[in-house]
Enzyme design. Structure first.
Site, PDB file in Angstrom:
ATOM      1  CD  GLU A   1      17.069 -13.659  -7.609  1.00 26.11           C
ATOM      2  OE1 GLU A   1      15.933 -13.955  -6.014  1.00 26.11           O
ATOM      3  OE2 GLU A   1      16.704 -12.422  -8.121  1.00 26.11           O
TER       4      GLU A   1
ATOM      5  CE  LYS B   1      13.854 -11.813  -9.672  1.00 21.57           C
ATOM      6  NZ  LYS B   1      14.058 -11.504  -8.971  1.00 21.57           N
TER       7      LYS B   1
ATOM      8  CE  LYS C   1      12.094  -3.358  -4.976  1.00 21.34           C
ATOM      9  NZ  LYS C   1      12.789  -4.050  -5.235  1.00 21.34           N
TER      10      LYS C   1
ATOM     11  NE  ARG D   1       5.955   1.011  -1.257  1.00 17.18           N
ATOM     12  CZ  ARG D   1       6.824   1.142  -0.355  1.00 17.18           C
ATOM     13  NH1 ARG D   1       7.641   2.131  -0.790  1.00 17.18           N
ATOM     14  NH2 ARG D   1       7.042   0.378   0.909  1.00 17.18           N
TER      15      ARG D   1
ATOM     16  CG  HIS E   1      18.238 -37.273  -5.559  1.00 17.95           C
ATOM     17  ND1 HIS E   1      18.771 -38.314  -5.141  1.00 17.95           N
ATOM     18  CD2 HIS E   1      19.616 -36.813  -5.521  1.00 17.95           C
ATOM     19  CE1 HIS E   1      19.671 -38.952  -4.903  1.00 17.95           C
ATOM     20  NE2 HIS E   1      20.500 -37.724  -5.215  1.00 17.95           N
TER      21      HIS E   1
ATOM     22  CD  GLU F   1      10.100 -11.675  -7.740  1.00 16.30           C
ATOM     23  OE1 GLU F   1      10.084 -11.243  -6.511  1.00 16.30           O
ATOM     24  OE2 GLU F   1      10.729 -11.777  -8.799  1.00 16.30           O
TER      25      GLU F   1
ATOM     26  CB  CYS G   1      -1.138  -0.248   1.206  1.00 13.94           C
ATOM     27  SG  CYS G   1      -1.803  -1.146   1.763  1.00 13.94           S
TER      28      CYS G   1
ATOM     29  CG  ASN H   1       0.454   2.011   4.283  1.00 16.48           C
ATOM     30  OD1 ASN H   1      -0.743   2.331   3.015  1.00 16.48           O
ATOM     31  ND2 ASN H   1       1.914   2.572   2.970  1.00 16.48           N
ATOM     32  N   GLY H   2      -0.572  -1.275   7.278  1.00  9.88           N
ATOM     33  CA  GLY H   2      -0.266  -1.646   8.069  1.00  9.88           C
ATOM     34  C   GLY H   2      -1.512  -2.785   8.257  1.00  9.88           C
TER      35      GLY H   2
ATOM     36  CD1 TRP I   1      -0.719  -6.042  -3.208  1.00  9.25           C
ATOM     37  CD2 TRP I   1      -0.490  -6.537  -0.875  1.00  9.25           C
ATOM     38  NE1 TRP I   1      -0.076  -7.573  -3.630  1.00  9.25           N
ATOM     39  CE2 TRP I   1       0.039  -7.477  -1.857  1.00  9.25           C
ATOM     40  CE3 TRP I   1      -0.786  -7.264   0.243  1.00  9.25           C
ATOM     41  CZ2 TRP I   1       0.526  -8.903  -1.853  1.00  9.25           C
ATOM     42  CZ3 TRP I   1      -0.214  -8.177   0.116  1.00  9.25           C
ATOM     43  CH2 TRP I   1       0.471  -9.066  -0.425  1.00  9.25           C
TER      44      TRP I   1
HETATM   45  C1  G6P Z   1       8.702  -9.097  -1.788  1.00 13.52           C
HETATM   46  C2  G6P Z   1       9.274  -8.588  -2.985  1.00 13.52           C
HETATM   47  C3  G6P Z   1      10.293  -9.366  -4.026  1.00 13.52           C
HETATM   48  C4  G6P Z   1      11.359  -9.221  -2.672  1.00 13.52           C
HETATM   49  C5  G6P Z   1      10.598  -9.374  -0.614  1.00 13.52           C
HETATM   50  C6  G6P Z   1      11.512  -9.170   0.262  1.00 13.52           C
HETATM   51  O1  G6P Z   1       7.885 -10.310  -2.323  1.00 13.52           O
HETATM   52  O2  G6P Z   1       8.046  -8.798  -4.203  1.00 13.52           O
HETATM   53  O3  G6P Z   1      10.868  -8.901  -4.718  1.00 13.52           O
HETATM   54  O4  G6P Z   1      12.451  -9.846  -3.014  1.00 13.52           O
HETATM   55  O5  G6P Z   1       9.535  -8.863  -0.702  1.00 13.52           O
HETATM   56  O6  G6P Z   1      12.247  -7.326   0.479  1.00 13.52           O
HETATM   57  P1  G6P Z   1      13.134  -7.310   0.892  1.00 13.52           P
HETATM   58  O7  G6P Z   1      12.753  -5.746   0.809  1.00 13.52           O
HETATM   59  O8  G6P Z   1      13.120  -7.051   2.896  1.00 13.52           O
HETATM   60  O9  G6P Z   1      14.208  -7.433   0.393  1.00 13.52           O
END
Ligand code: G6P
Length: 621
Positions: free
Chosen positions: A494, A498, A616, A27, A517, A501, A2, A109-110, A83
């Site tokens: 990773e 990516k 984000k 975000r 396995h 996502e 948010c 927010n929260g 969100w």
């Molecule tokens: C969210 C984002 C990810 C990120 C993760 C941790 O899930 O979508 O891209 O890696 O949070 O975020 P941070 O700000 O703690 O690195």
């Protein structure tokens, strides 16, 4: 997650608010809303009226709605991108929320954890709710407590309401009855007040402030600020006066604008050489075999005594943490573990004496990581932060830390922060290693390699066109594998993350040896399998794993070391990276994977910087 923007000044609030909201779009959100107070003359004097407009989907939908209705007047207002957590994605659930008596509007927010009990209480007082959200409960509660006749103005009502609340909040509140006042407050969710000339712009993220003013202060937990055009007054929820420190925002407008790039993710991928140079500046002294880390030097004695290092984070940050684990064991010879902060927090972890917990996070606001950190601190661990956002909650709660210094990351899919996190963890492990068993020669060798990483990344970026072509070949495929060993097993994780996502392609990352396995059952004719097969101690083993996939019809895309001709025998496509020491290799092997994910998303027509369902920074547990 948010986003909040609020304004009080002399300009038309709507334009400023929408501009700020667009800067927060990255975000992640699923609905948006705005409210302003506009004054009109009546026979009884100035009357303010509260207008609220909401829309599901993008901020652009909200703009269309505002245009259709002729826009909102007024120079006091607030807006929000939501969100969804409590209640589905509907206009009723979007913010701002209002009370049912005094024309109070609130964005939040929260999470208000005790909202159910408060709601029952408020319903017994006759309030009728329109949404399923916890936020509406807070708006109603402020309205319930608001009583100007008894001296409880908006500021006092907000303070009183927040004394009843458990949970996390950043809120902004306006009220028809006090049309020249904006009240804002924070606990556990960031909020900053930009201080302009006769105007104030409040936001959950400084990127929505910098185009108006570079002077701002960040609220601390339990702070409540009453803002008028003339100035502001800060107190706690218990009405104890607080003096905030106005600081210069260290954010360059250029850093948060796209420039010549098509997407922020693309910009941030290409920015990595420059970003890493910034990470390293002043921290690497090759000549003296020394790493200089001012942020942790006060804790040298604890670091030397470390018997166990626990690295936590979520998402991409956890992948960096996993590489950190290999680094600390390899270079500093300290027993290390990595763990999802969300799991660590709730499994009653054992923290022995001389344990160090390292929270890895780009935003420094991830709720799970923060909760894990607090748990570790409560159990006596020394806590370090590897964080990008300066002044973020985690960076403030850790005992010490090292900032990434890679600049703001706007793309939801983390790229330069990942490389920055790995770089900082490498610096930290060399720093610690050098204080323990590492020879000055070994240290010098590593630092020389480390200093060259930005240029090596640049070399990989030059292959962008080829990487795009290779990605295009497999763009119709719905299932991918990413495989690596040792330091590059987390890189494989990773790479898969990516791709998932932003392109919404199903991808699995795993240690190359683990494939046989079970996951080997997934391999079908033509399935793309990306192998990280750079020259290293496990190269031959990786080649064997490649053959296992090939034998079952899988198509191999190999990330290999420049000059390795041998690999061409086994791979349909080879993406070369320069030769670097194995322990530094994830910082270069991840680059082709980032570019593949980026191109796959663009080729599939997805909105790279606003991937569906993602935020984000996830500030709920
Ligand atoms: C969210 C984002 C990810 C990120 C993760 C941790 O899930 O979508 O891209 O890696 O949070 O975020 P941070 O700000 O703690 O690195």
């Amino acid at each position: 997650m948010c986003g909040i923007v609020a304004y009080i000044g002399s300009k038309k609030a709507q334009e400023l608010l929408l501009e700020g909201l667009k800067r927060l779009e990255y975000r992640g959100y699923d609905s948006a809303g705005i409210a302003t107070l506009s004054k009109s003359n009546s026979t009884t004097g100035d009357v303010a009226s509260l207008k609220v407009v909401k829309a599901v989907g993008r901020v652009a939908n909200l703009e269309d709605k505002l245009e259709d209705m002729g826009g909102l007047n007024g120079s006091v207002g607030l807006c929000h991108t939501r969100w969804a957590t409590h209640g589905g994605v509907t206009e009723f659930n979007a913010h701002p929320h209002t009370d049912d008596r005094f024309g109070i509007a609130l964005v939040h927010n929260g999470i208000i954890e005790n909202y159910a009990a408060l709601k029952t209480y408020l319903e017994s007082k006759g309030h009728v709710f329109k949404s399923q959200t916890d936020t509406e409960v807070l708006a109603m509660l402020i309205g319930e407590l608001y009583s100007p006749a008894e001296g409880i103005d908006l500021e006092a009502a907000v303070q009183a309401a927040l004394r009843e609340v458990t949970g996390a909040y950043a809120i902004c509140v306006i009220c028809e009855k006090e049309p020249d006042v904006l009240v804002v407050a924070r606990k556990g969710s960031p909020l900053s007040v930009g201080v302009g000339n006769g105007e104030f712009i409040v936001a959950s993220d400084p990127s929505a402030i910098v185009s108006h003013t570079s002077q701002a202060f960040h609220l601390d937990d339990y702070n409540v600020v009453k803002i008028t055009r003339q100035g502001f007054k800060t107190s706690t929820i218990h009405n104890v006066a607080v003096t905030p420190k106005v600081v210069q925002l260290e954010l360059d407008l250029e850093e948060i604008e796209l420039g010549t790039f098509s997407h922020f993710m693309q910009k941030e991928i290409f920015e990595q050489p420059k970003a890493l140079k910034n990470t390293f500046r002043g921290r690497i002294n090759v000549q003296d075999s020394k790493v200089v880390l001012g942020g942790v030097s006060n804790f040298d004695r604890d670091l030397v005594k470390a018997r166990r290092i626990i690295l936590t984070g979520q998402g991409t940050a956890l992948h960096a943490a996993r590489i950190g684990r290999y680094l600390f064991e390899d270079l500093a010879k300290v027993t290390s573990h990595d763990e999802y902060a969300s799991e660590f927090r709730y499994r009653n972890p054992i923290i022995e004496e001389n344990s160090i917990v390292i929270a890895v996070s780009q935003s420094g606001e991830t709720a799970d990581t923060l909760a894990g950190l607090r748990e570790a601190k409560d159990r006596g661990a020394l806590s370090l932060g590897v964080i990008n956002v300066v002044g973020s909650t985690i960076s403030r709660e850790t005992d010490a830390g090292v900032y990434l210094r890679v600049g703001p990351e706007i793309g939801v899919a983390s790229t330069k922060a990942f490389v920055g996190q790995v770089a900082v963890l490498t610096l930290l492990s060399i720093y610690l290693g050098r204080k323990r068993f590492m020879s000055s020669e070994h240290c010098r060798e590593l630092l020389t390699g480390l200093e060259q990483i930005p240029d090596k990344i640049q070399q990989v970026l030059e292959y962008d066109d080829l990487i795009k072509k290779v990605t295009a070949k497999y763009i119709e495929k719905e299932n991918w594998l990413f495989l690596g060993r040792g330091y590059n097993y987390p890189t494989a994780l990773e790479g898969a993350l990516k791709l998932k996502e932003i392109s919404y392609i199903h991808a699995e990352g795993m240690p190359a040896a683990e494939m046989k396995h079970g996951p080997i059952a997934l391999i079908t004719e033509g399935m793309p399998a990306v192998f990280i097969a750079n020259k290293g101690p496990q190269y031959e083993k990786v080649i064997s794993n490649i053959q296992e996939v090939r034998a079952r019809g899988g198509h191999i895309i190999a990330v290999a070391t420049e000059g390795d001709e041998h690999i061409k025998r086994y791979a349909e496509d080879v993406l070369y990276v320069p030769d670097v020491p194995e322990c530094l290799s994830p910082m270069v092997t991840v680059i082709p994977l980032q570019l593949m994910a980026y191109h796959a998303a663009v080729l599939r027509g997805h909105d790279v910087d606003k991937p569906r369902n993602l935020a984000k920074s996830v500030t709920v547990e």
